[in-house]
Scaffold this active site. Sequence first.
Site: not given
Length: 205
Positions: A77, A184, A186
């Site tokens: 990011c 992102h 994750e």
Amino acid sequence: MIALVDYGAGNLTSVRKALRHLGARFATPATPAEMAGASAIIVPGVGNFEATTALAPDWRDRIAAAVAGGTPLLGICVGLQWLFEGSDEAPGVAGLAAMSGTCALIRGDEYDGFGRFKVPHVGWNSLHVRRDSWLLAGVREGDQVYFTHSYAAPVTAACVASTRYGVDFASAVQRDHVAGVQFHPEKSGAVGLRILGNFLEQVAA
């Protein structure tokens, strides 16, 4: 051991959870000196580019030296944006300059035929794979990942995947052992875990 850099602007909780799920060994260094001998470096980030000023010269120098020595680096990011020369969001704040170019505000006034694109860009969107790369090994054209950002990096020679939201922007970049993702991983399900796993394979190589 992977150095997961905490400069006060990263969502480290979810990144740590994803790394644990993948069986990675990592630590969060309290000082630049504690990064010595790290097998890789991850720089996450959310929010304003100005937050990267917390990566003071001692941090920058240590990270740059590690990269010059061949240590893999992943930016997430704002961490991806930091890999570039800077961002219009915080003029005068220098990035790492591992990639050429400057990040810019997404053009929220672009019209898609249904309505105006809202900024920030939040939610799932697709990847357009532009060329082969170890970062995106196993990722298919059109795979969906999760974004939340207002500024984005330009599409340059380092761009391995782009995404369209009003304009095309670099959603994944890679140059040698330095890589970054605007989304992102994750929070991007199996696709995101695959991309993190690809990075971990570079660490082990």
